[in-house]
Design an enzyme around this catalytic site. Structure first.
Site, short mmCIF file in Angstrom:
data_model
loop_
_atom_site.label_atom_id
_atom_site.label_comp_id
_atom_site.label_asym_id
_atom_site.label_seq_id
_atom_site.Cartn_x
_atom_site.Cartn_y
_atom_site.Cartn_z
N SER A 252 -4.55 -19.15 -23.32
CA SER A 252 -3.47 -18.18 -23.42
C SER A 252 -2.67 -18.44 -24.67
CB SER A 252 -2.54 -18.31 -22.21
OG SER A 252 -1.95 -19.59 -22.24
N LYS A 253 -2.14 -17.37 -25.22
CA LYS A 253 -1.46 -17.51 -26.51
C LYS A 253 -0.17 -18.31 -26.38
CE LYS A 253 0.37 -12.85 -26.25
NZ LYS A 253 0.17 -11.52 -26.66
N ARG A 254 0.34 -18.46 -25.16
CA ARG A 254 1.53 -19.28 -24.96
C ARG A 254 1.24 -20.74 -25.28
NH1 ARG A 254 4.66 -20.74 -20.62
NH2 ARG A 254 2.89 -20.64 -19.22
N LYS A 255 -0.02 -21.14 -25.09
CA LYS A 255 -0.35 -22.56 -25.27
C LYS A 255 -1.25 -22.84 -26.47
CE LYS A 255 0.26 -23.56 -20.43
NZ LYS A 255 -0.37 -23.84 -19.16
#
Ligand code: GLU
Length: 495
Positions: A252-255
């Protein structure tokens, strides 16, 4: 039989490395068997699909060298390859299912469906459509159609028994029909859902092997049933393991940066990214970790795709990229790569415009613009200390801006500026106070050439990665915090 594979991205955001991963394996399988590889754009979600996203997906897959034989940009015998242009085809097929009694019109309103589901949950059952509209009499259906009542088309699904999905990597997978919902095939606006469109297109485009992410395994019974209803042969299914963050959660782009363009902007070379994506699901028979696309195609055997949980590890990718740069390019080619990457006329002209008024001698240029050619600056909490705002408020600001910038379609200086201004107004903060942390996040320093132009030059991927990194420096945003911020963000109103 000619082997035909496809990759079918939905153009709803940045070009995802997961799309490249599916494209790579689909391409290798087709090429290995002398077959064809198709690009199909699945843009039936009209609210979320954008032409900009489609263009960047095509551009980035081309940059990686994952070329297709048929697609929206090159045409082919089964055109159009963009689902939004095939609405008539899907409607005809939905009618066919209705005529044959394999589908029915459903007039249930959202309130009715919500009530039905909460009753089911209260009884401890899995929430699923209970088939009430499948039992309407023909007269009732005609009456409601004549009255112009909004409706969808749903597929019929067996009440009991199990469906055996044959997966090319996992073998048979049993899924109880009781777990399969009476899927909506055609929405009230007459457009298809993914499930109808994917089946119709995979058949009409003569796809023989469907290689896609394992998140689709649970949908396979619906698709198999639709193939059966239409009387079509079922293509082979190969569900690839999902790419993961280092903590094993779904990538995920959050991580982790997930946009192909981020890696391009960071100066990774396409050979290394393709090699790395290949390595995540495949190993060469001789165990060699470094291989090029042609080598992978020549040795490819889908049955040897690994079912492990592939972790997308940027450090490993960096190591591999280093090997490509050191081992495979001469000094002259390295220089050429640098030019292609950033030091070319098209890139340098706007930089010159930015700094010309600010330097007296040319030796001042490189230090002044180093941040435009660098990755993500290393910051610490103190760098982000704000004269007026608490760290939590700075975090909120960074997150809100990040969301706005993720949605910004036209990445140019004026639009970036407008985004900041709107946000400042909505938060009732002076624009100066809003911008302060972004100067640091984006350029690594409080004094730098103008922020909006800098962000325009850095591009959306690197700009957002830097804002995200600043957020991380402040401790990041947990899922729980994100939910709270999301509410506050929604309350801000439109951008
Ligand atoms: N449009 C789907 C996606 O983006 C494609 C899934 C499939 O390959 O069937 O995930």
């Amino acid at each position: 039989m000619t082997v035909r594979t496809r990759v079918a991205p939905s153009p709803t955001g940045d070009p995802h490395v997961g799309t490249a991963y599916m494209a790579l394996f689909s391409l290798c399988h087709a090429r290995r068997h002398g077959g064809q590889f198709v690009l199909r754009i699945e843009d039936t979600d009209q609210e979320r699909s954008t032409p900009e996203s489609e263009a960047t997906i095509i551009e980035s897959l081309r940059w990686l060298g994952l070329d297709w034989d048929e697609g929206p940009d090159v045409g082919g015998p089964h055109a159009p390859y963009r689902q939004s242009e095939r609405a008539v085809v899907y409607r005809e097929h939905a009618d066919r299912l209705l005529d044959d009694g394999h589908a029915f019109r459903c007039f249930c309103t959202k309130d009715e469906l919500d009530a039905m589901r909460s009753e089911q949950r209260a009884r401890g059952e899995t929430a699923r459509y209970d088939g009430r509209c499948a039992r309407l009499s023909a007269e009732e259906v005609t009456r409601r159609l004549d009255a112009g009542d909004a409706h969808v088309v749903r597929m019929k699904v067996p009440e009991d028994g199990v469906c055996v999905v044959q997966d090319g990597l996992r073998g048979p997978i049993e899924i109880a029909w009781s777990q399969v919902d009476m899927q909506v095939l055609l929405k009230a606006d007459g457009l298809p859902t993914y499930h109808l469109a994917v089946v119709v297109d995979d058949h009409l485009m003569e796809i023989t092997h469907i290689i896609r992410g394992e998140e689709w395994i649970n949908s396979a019974p619906k698709h198999m049933l639709l193939f059966e209803y239409f009387g079509w042969p079922m293509p082979e299914l190969i569900h690839m393991p999902l790419l993961r963050n280092p903590d094993k959660s779904k990538l995920s782009k959050r991580k982790n940066p997930t946009s192909i363009n981020f890696y391009r902007r960071m100066g990774f070379v396409p050979e290394a990214l393709v090699n790395y994506l290949g390595m995540l699901g495949w190993s060469m028979p001789d165990g060699e970790e470094k291989f090029c696309l042609t080598e992978m195609i020549d040795a490819f055997d889908a049955s040897r795709i690994s079912l492990g949980e592939p972790v997308f590890d940027v450090e490993k990718l960096k190591w591999l990229n280093g090997r490509w740069l050191r081992e495979d390019v001469s000094d002259a080619v390295f220089a050429e790569r640098l030019r292609e990457w950033a030091f070319n006329e098209a890139n340098l002209m706007p930089v010159v415009q930015l700094i010309k008024e600010r330097v007296d001698v040319m030796s001042e240029v490189a230090p002044m613009v180093a941040y435009l050619f660098a990755g993500v600056p290393a910051l610490n909490e103190a760098d982000l200390a704000h004269k007026k705002l608490e760290p939590d408020d700075v975090k909120r600001l960074l997150q809100f801006a990040l969301w706005r910038f993720e949605a910004l379609r036209l990445w140019e200086s004026e639009a970036i500026q407008a985004t900041f201004r709107t946000l400042a107004e909505q938060l009732d903060l002076p624009i100066r106070d809003v911008l302060a942390p972004f100067f640091i996040a984006v350029s690594g320093s409080a004094v730098s050439p103008p922020l909006f132009d800098s962000m325009a030059l850095l591009g959306p991927d690197l700009s957002r990665a830097r804002i995200r990194a600043a957020l991380d420096v402040l401790g990041g945003v947990s899922k729980k915090q994100a939910k709270k911020l999301d509410k506050a963000y929604a309350a801000l109103g439109r951008d």
